[in-house]
Design a protein around this motif. Structure first.
Motif, short mmCIF file in Angstrom:
data_model
loop_
_atom_site.label_atom_id
_atom_site.label_comp_id
_atom_site.label_asym_id
_atom_site.label_seq_id
_atom_site.Cartn_x
_atom_site.Cartn_y
_atom_site.Cartn_z
N ARG A 1 48.49 59.01 32.14
CA ARG A 1 49.14 60.26 31.74
C ARG A 1 48.68 60.66 30.35
N PHE B 1 58.83 58.66 31.63
CA PHE B 1 57.56 57.96 31.82
C PHE B 1 56.89 57.71 30.48
N CYS C 1 63.51 62.36 34.87
CA CYS C 1 62.28 61.57 34.99
C CYS C 1 61.90 61.07 33.60
N CYS D 1 56.82 54.90 35.29
CA CYS D 1 57.57 56.13 35.51
C CYS D 1 58.80 55.81 36.34
N TRP D 2 59.97 56.34 35.89
CA TRP D 2 61.24 56.04 36.55
C TRP D 2 62.03 57.33 36.78
N CYS E 1 58.95 56.40 40.38
CA CYS E 1 58.47 57.75 40.69
C CYS E 1 57.61 57.79 41.95
N THR F 1 53.29 57.70 28.48
CA THR F 1 51.96 58.30 28.55
C THR F 1 50.90 57.23 28.26
N ASN G 1 52.17 52.28 37.07
CA ASN G 1 52.79 53.61 37.04
C ASN G 1 54.13 53.50 36.30
N CYS H 1 59.21 65.36 36.98
CA CYS H 1 58.38 64.78 35.91
C CYS H 1 57.55 65.85 35.20
#
Length: 778
Positions: free
Chosen positions: A703, A759, A757, A668-669, A639, A761, A666, A719
């Motif tokens: 997150r 991710f 997106c 997140c992808w 991300c 948390t 991070n 996202c």
């Protein structure tokens, strides 16, 4: 062809000579020379050859016979181990030797490390001024005896001609980090053997770190009693067998001397690195008075840059002098590295005592104080006839280094401006840019690529490394004394990882360090790689085939079939494939154009050289209704739009260890342009990894969690777009290894091809989530 005799009588003599020496007339189809690094000058004769077979005799002429005898015996053993031919060194002068080593201080050969090989009707002659040159000549001759397509045990024909060769640079180095992860003495010896066969001559041995002090110093026994062990955090527990057993290892004085002796026999100079004032947390854990705070930290279990610096006072300098005195007793090298990199000065800045010292010395900032400290250490080495070596960090900060210090320039960005600055300040410089010569960096984006930090450092990038900074004059360019590859071992826990990281990129670097600039030819280098990789395999080196490995690109056609394109990173050699799941051979169908498959299939592909040698092991692509609905993390974008790290996962009960593409801090992808029409379910394969990423913590992205354990969320478009699914982590938070999460997908109106997106948390510093695979289903 070399006609040794013409009459019947002389033919009988020639046959008798064959039985005695193993040298005979050559047959047609003499293989071309395939040498790496490329010699300075090669002059094939165009006709004629000498055949080397079992029983060939080696004769020794000239001076320093004992050293040359040892070189010849190791050459004989190397040929036997790899090629299978049994040569022998004559105990007295052989009448008709197949191979002759002649060491003559007055020989017309360039450089003490240079040599000449002459192949003609008298046999093969290696001429050198020194045993060192004879050793390098023996390496080239070994390569001549392992040409493309060589067959173990079969006689080898060596084309007539002359090779004149000598190194471009005096410093051709590999840095080995034994601080983060420890290597056995036996494995270090293997590495020395192998690097010497690529004509490298310096092992920069990094033996002190935040994560472990690895060298015995009898005057300070706590350095290894305390500083050589750390808690087995994360995957270190797999190495120790339990999280309750510490990760330990150090080298005794006797072991260090043994490694130095072994390396010297192979003309490798072991240069120790005692890194300071940073990378010293293990030393401060052993002796807290070495630090600024007076507190005792643990030996660090994280990676990155630690703030624990040595205290820059007279007591610490005496400790450093004492350590270096013992180091100089162990290592006869002219050079001693004192590091100087990545010195995070937050503790110095927070210390009234250190600030007072800085002002007392008339210095204006902490970088200048580090320069003062380094000058004191360097002066001690110079007084004892040694030359200090260190990193370029202080030049980056605008400070100065001792004028005699050799600078290792690892900041290769911005057109090598730091190396150029070092040259203009009068320093000799070793080029070791992290962007291309840090071989701990991963090598490709293949799904099975091994662990390593980003960005990728490919074989081509290594080969195309700029070794003379842009803007350097011809005179200034003479300040470049060599090149160096860096094997940092945060993510290299085993010797198998080390081999995969070093080879074959070390072949590219060896050519940078040895061959003249005029020999720089990427296509020529590729043509010579099959024979070199065959040698690696014969030596038992577990090298990376990433540059040659097949990659699959699968798309859907309008009629519902699959189109598969095959390629490899270097666009070299022939990819062959099967569609029934069987292993390809060098007789399998060659790939020529995109494949169209209408039904389910298991596609297997491998890469072969022209002589049939398998350059890359088979890779597999299953093609069915799920193929375009799933992706592994290596095929997803981060991300942050930055390249992710590749991190090892936990070892499963069966099968290979997983490797994940992760943007550390991070979780997140992104999956651009995912086909979501008709999707009803999603499955994620994930693993929670221990946080041990040090200074990466400052940039961690936290997150909001909707539950105590957190969840994976999947969104459409962005996202913050429509929520497609939420997968709770309550049952997974304490699990070890990979786990599978499943959920129904709530599809928004107008679903078709959408960006996705996904991710995790929560706070990644509480446990970094890694995504192995994301799979939708209908």
């Amino acid at each position: 062809m070399n006609h040794i005799a013409t009459s019947a009588f002389f033919r009988c003599v020639a046959i008798a000579c064959l039985a005695a020496t193993g040298a005979v007339n050559a047959a047609p189809a003499v293989p071309k020379w395939s040498l790496l690094p490329q010699p300075t000058t090669v002059a094939p004769a165009g006709a004629g050859a000498v055949e080397i077979a079992d029983g060939a005799e080696i004769s020794l002429h000239g001076v320093e016979r004992e050293q040359v005898q040892s070189i010849a015996q190791r050459f004989v053993q190397r040929v036997a181990d790899t090629n299978g031919l049994k040569l022998r060194v004559a105990t007295t002068g052989a009448a008709h030797p197949a191979i002759t080593f002649d060491v003559n201080p007055n020989a017309d050969v360039a450089d003490d490390a240079g040599y000449r090989i002459t192949v003609d009707n008298r046999g093969i002659l290696i001429t050198a001024r020194t045993p060192r040159g004879a050793f390098y000549g023996s390496v080239t001759l070994w390569q001549l005896l392992t040409p493309p397509g060589w067959t173990r045990g079969a006689p080898v024909e060596v084309a007539d001609g002359v090779i004149d060769d000598h190194p471009r640079f005096a410093w051709r180095a590999l840095l080995l980090d034994s601080g983060r992860h420890y290597q056995s003495v036996a494995d270090i010896k293997k590495l020395i053997d192998w690097m010497s066969l690529n004509k490298l001559n310096v092992l920069l041995w990094h033996v002190t770190e935040d994560q472990g002090w690895r060298l015995e110093i009898p005057k300070y026994p706590e350095l290894t009693k305390t500083g050589a062990c750390r808690k087995a955090v994360g995957l270190d527990s797999e190495l120790t067998g339990s999280a309750d057993l510490p990760y330990c290892g150090f080298y005794t004085e006797a072991q260090a001397r043994d490694i130095v002796r072994y390396a010297a026999e192979r003309y490798v100079d072991v240069v120790p690195e005692i890194d300071l004032p940073g990378h010293s947390q293990a030393a401060i854990a052993a002796y807290p008075w070495l630090g600024v705070t007076g507190k005792r930290p643990s030996v660090w279990t994280e990676w990155g840059v630690s703030p624990w610096l040595l205290k820059p006072d007279e007591k610490t300098l005496q400790f450093v002098d004492d350590v270096l005195d013992e180091v100089m007793q162990l290592f006869p090298s002219r050079y001693i590295s004192i590091g100087g990199d990545e010195a995070d000065k937050q503790q110095w800045n927070a210390s009234p005592e250190v600030r007072a010292q800085m002002h007392k010395l008339g210095l204006s900032n902490m970088d200048q104080l580090q320069g003062w400290f380094t000058n004191q250490v360097a002066a001690h080495l110079i007084k004892h006839g040694r030359r200090p070596v260190g990193w370029d960090d202080e030049l980056v900060a605008g400070a100065t280094l001792p004028s005699s210090e050799v600078v290792m320039s690892w900041h290769g960005d911005d057109n090598e401006r730091v190396a150029l600055a070092a040259i203009k300040q009068g320093h000799d410089v070793v080029m070791t840019p992290q962007e291309s010569l840090y071989v701990d960096h991963y090598q490709s984006d293949l799904p099975d690529e091994w662990a390593g930090p980003p960005p990728a450092a490919t074989l081509r990038q290594a080969y195309d490394t700029i070794v003379i900074p842009n803007g350097a004059s011809a005179i200034e360019a003479q300040r470049i004394i060599g090149v160096q590859a860096g094997l940092w071992t945060e993510q290299m826990p085993t010797f198998a990882h080390d081999q995969h990281a070093v080879f074959p990129r070390i072949a590219a670097m060896s050519e940078l360090g040895w061959s003249p600039p005029s020999a720089h030819d990427w296509n020529g280098f590729l043509q010579r790689m099959p024979a070199e990789l065959a040698r690696y395999r014969a030596l038992g080196i577990d090298y990376a085939d990433s540059a040659f490995a097949p990659a699959f690109h699968v798309t859907a056609t309008a009629n519902g079939a699959f189109q598969i394109e095959l390629s490899n990173q270097v666009a070299f050699s022939t990819i062959r494939y099967t569609t029934d799941g069987s292993d390809p051979t060098n007789q399998s169908t060659p790939y020529a154009r995109p494949l169209l498959l209408s039904g389910n299939a298991t596609l297997r592909a491998a890469t072969f050289a022209a002589d049939g040698f398998e350059l890359a092991a088979p890779r597999t692509q299953v093609v069915d209704e799920t193929t375009l609905l799933s992706r592994e993390s290596s095929a997803l974008a981060a991300c942050s739009h930055q390249p992710g790290s590749r991190l090892d996962g936990s070892r499963p009960a069966h099968g290979p260890k997983p490797v994940y593409s992760v943007d550390i801090g991070n979780a997140c992808w992104l999956w651009p342009q995912a086909s979501l029409a008709g999707i009803k379910h999603v499955q994620l394969t994930v693993e929670r990894m221990t946080w041990r990423f040090g200074d990466e913590a400052a940039d961690a992205v936290v997150r909001h969690k909707t539950s105590a354990a957190g969840e994976f969320e999947i969104h459409a478009d962005s996202c913050t777009g429509p929520l497609l699914a939420s997968l709770p982590l309550a049952s997974a938070a304490q699990a070890k290894g990979q786990i599978h999460l499943e959920a129904s997908v709530a599809m928004p109106v107008g679903t078709g091809v959408r960006n996705v997106c996904v991710f995790a948390t929560g706070d990644p510093r509480d446990g970094q989530w890694a995504l192995a695979r994301m799979a939708f289903s209908k």
